[in-house]
Design an enzyme around this catalytic site. Structure first.
Site, PDB file in Angstrom:
ATOM      1  CE  LYS A   1     -69.048 -49.930  16.880  1.00 26.36           C
ATOM      2  NZ  LYS A   1     -69.116 -48.532  17.360  1.00 26.36           N
TER       3      LYS A   1
ATOM      4  NE  ARG B   1     -75.883 -47.336  25.199  1.00 29.52           N
ATOM      5  CZ  ARG B   1     -75.358 -46.882  24.057  1.00 29.52           C
ATOM      6  NH1 ARG B   1     -74.330 -47.521  23.507  1.00 29.52           N
ATOM      7  NH2 ARG B   1     -75.847 -45.808  23.467  1.00 29.52           N
TER       8      ARG B   1
ATOM      9  N   GLY C   1     -66.469 -42.834  18.861  1.00 30.88           N
ATOM     10  CA  GLY C   1     -67.337 -41.738  19.293  1.00 30.88           C
ATOM     11  C   GLY C   1     -68.124 -42.112  20.532  1.00 30.88           C
TER      12      GLY C   1
ATOM     13  NE  ARG D   1     -67.970 -39.359  14.537  1.00 31.19           N
ATOM     14  CZ  ARG D   1     -68.450 -40.530  14.958  1.00 31.19           C
ATOM     15  NH1 ARG D   1     -67.617 -41.500  15.277  1.00 31.19           N
ATOM     16  NH2 ARG D   1     -69.742 -40.713  15.045  1.00 31.19           N
TER      17      ARG D   1
ATOM     18  CG  ASP E   1     -74.370 -47.262  13.217  1.00 33.38           C
ATOM     19  OD1 ASP E   1     -74.190 -46.078  12.876  1.00 33.38           O
ATOM     20  OD2 ASP E   1     -74.186 -47.666  14.385  1.00 33.38           O
TER      21      ASP E   1
ATOM     22  NE  ARG F   1     -70.293 -44.845   8.652  1.00 35.65           N
ATOM     23  CZ  ARG F   1     -70.514 -45.420   9.830  1.00 35.65           C
ATOM     24  NH1 ARG F   1     -71.739 -45.462  10.327  1.00 35.65           N
ATOM     25  NH2 ARG F   1     -69.521 -45.972  10.498  1.00 35.65           N
TER      26      ARG F   1
HETATM   27  C1  S3P Z   1     -74.304 -45.396  18.959  1.00 34.04           C
HETATM   28  C2  S3P Z   1     -75.191 -44.469  18.504  1.00 34.04           C
HETATM   29  C3  S3P Z   1     -75.224 -43.979  17.122  1.00 34.04           C
HETATM   30  C4  S3P Z   1     -74.455 -44.907  16.187  1.00 34.04           C
HETATM   31  C5  S3P Z   1     -73.131 -45.310  16.750  1.00 34.04           C
HETATM   32  C6  S3P Z   1     -73.308 -46.028  18.080  1.00 34.04           C
HETATM   33  C7  S3P Z   1     -74.341 -45.766  20.383  1.00 34.04           C
HETATM   34  O1  S3P Z   1     -74.633 -42.694  17.074  1.00 34.04           O
HETATM   35  O2  S3P Z   1     -74.299 -44.314  14.927  1.00 34.04           O
HETATM   36  O3  S3P Z   1     -72.455 -46.182  15.856  1.00 34.04           O
HETATM   37  O4  S3P Z   1     -73.750 -46.805  20.774  1.00 34.04           O
HETATM   38  O5  S3P Z   1     -74.974 -45.038  21.148  1.00 34.04           O
HETATM   39  P1  S3P Z   1     -75.490 -41.377  17.436  1.00 34.04           P
HETATM   40  O6  S3P Z   1     -76.005 -41.539  18.792  1.00 34.04           O
HETATM   41  O7  S3P Z   1     -74.547 -40.206  17.358  1.00 34.04           O
HETATM   42  O8  S3P Z   1     -76.553 -41.320  16.381  1.00 34.04           O
END
Ligand code: S3P
Length: 408
Positions: A10, A15, A78, A106, A297, A328
């Protein structure tokens, strides 16, 4: 031996699409994750005028990003919102990012703050979405992250590509580095030394390449733990094993699991391999704070492993779990207690005493894909468990239940 595959990574899919949007030549993405979060990224990029063609592989054709006609709906994602905040900070127009009920709770100010120092104008709803970005000319910064977050780091680095001079990000603990690896593989002037990353802007990315996305270690994690607790060895092929993602392997091995990595290779800066689980009897473990970002995660599924370990497992330094797709810590503590688990809530973690007698019950996913999958893994040993609202697995792993059925 049961053989399974997991969906594409993911983080790398997000990216590849976002970075593809600023490459000069089209970027092709093989094995792009087709799941809720990464489809949100594609639809936001389309709104921004980016050409996206689905020819089995996804082809991203950039051009000038355009002011969107409507707000950009990031859904549950997010990563979409935070990385786009970085990109939009350098664009000469206004755009508003929105999200679903979970994303709307968030924290976004932690991303807005450094981008505002760089020169973007950003407003939030008391630090939360919706987020409105008015981008423009950016200045480079040197910034120490308040929390080890790859999303904040990535937003700053993406903005840094457009700022004139050296942008520096310092992370408190190592966290996932897919953005840095991808930018480097695309020829960006980026340098990493320990906890410090520097990028020299303005930098053009040529593109024209094909990125193949490996399987997602975070999705594989559910099957690694499932196979160990259900005592069914499995082979998961073609999984990303970037060392900033695989903390769970180190912890499970320390607990007594036997896991083998085979046929390691490197593709576009990312390490990929096949993972073979061979079993083992688990003992409790103390999870140290510096390992937390390397498995952030995977902590919900680690708590499932801990239920079947001899002795106590202590997880500390994981307060970030409270601001994920759900809280969580609360979600796992509340739901595992309903099943008879001996689990204590800490402000920044949990203490789980393994070996408690568990019983089936109705439990909630909190509409969080990783909570739904962690609790559903327990279904292999507790047939009477019922996970409510489990369709949220579509966020990262639409075929999860079909894959899990191979272990039944
Ligand atoms: C992610 C970074 C992590 C992770 C999220 C995916 C990413 O979050 O928990 O599921 O793809 O950069 P944080 O950067 O807020 O720790």
């Amino acid at each position: 031996m049961i053989k399974i595959t997991v969906p594409a990574d993911k983080s790398i899919s997000h990216r590849a699409a976002i970075i593809g949007a600023i490459c000069k030549k089209p970027l092709r993405i093989r094995n792009y994750l087709r799941a809720g979060d990464t489809l949100s990224t594609l639809s936001c990029l389309k709104e921004l005028g980016i050409g996206i063609e689905d020819k089995g592989e996804i082809e991203i054709t950039s051009g000038e990003l355009k002011k969107p006609k409507a707000s950009l709906d990031c859904g549950n994602s997010g990563t979409t919102m935070r990385l786009l905040m970085g990109l939009l900070s350098a664009q000469p127009f206004e755009a508003t990012l929105t999200g679903d009920a979970s994303l709307s709770l968030r924290p976004m100010e932690r991303v807005a703050k450094p981008l505002k120092i760089m020169g973007a104008r950003i407003t939030t709803n008391k630090g939360r979405p919706p987020v409105t970005v008015i981008g423009g000319r950016l200045s480079p910064i040197s910034y120490e992250l308040p929390v080890p977050s790859a999303q904040i780091k990535s937003a700053i680095l993406l903005a840094g590509l457009f700022a004139e001079g050296k942008t520096i990000v310092i992370e408190p603990n190592i966290c996932r580095d897919h953005t840095e690896r991808m930018l480097e593989a695309l020829g960006a002037p980026i340098r990493k030394e320990g906890l410090k990353t520097e990028i020299e802007g303005p930098a053009d990315l040529l593109g024209g390449e094909t990125i193949t996305v490996p399987g997602d270690f975070s999705s594989a994690a559910f099957f690694i733990v499932a196979s160990i607790i259900a005592k069914k060895p499995i082979e998961i092929s073609n999984v990303g094993i970037n060392p900033t993602r695989t903390g769970l392997l180190d912890v499970l091995r320390k607990m007594g699991a036997e896991i083998e990595i085979r046929d390691e290779r490197c593709e576009f800066g990312e390490h990929v391999a096949d993972i073979i689980t061979k079993g083992g009897n688990l003992s409790g473990v103390e999870l140290k704070e510096d390992l937390v970002p390397l498995m952030i995660d995977e902590i919900p599924i680690l708590t499932i492993a801990a239920l079947f370990a001899d002795g106590r497992t202590t997880i500390k330094g994981a307060a970030e779990l409270r601001v994920k797709e759900s809280d969580r810590i609360k979600a796992m503590v509340n739901e595992l207690r309903k099943l008879g688990a001996d689990i204590e809530e800490l402000l920044d973690g949990m203490v789980i005493k393994g070996g408690a007698k568990l019983k089936g019950a109705e439990v909630s996913s909190y509409h969080d894909h990783r909570i739904a999958m962690s609790l559903s893994v327990l279904g292999l040993l507790l047939p009477d468990i019922k996970v409510i609202d489990s369709e949220c697995v579509n966020i990262s792993f639409p075929d999860f239940f079909q894959s899990l059925s191979f272990l039944k």
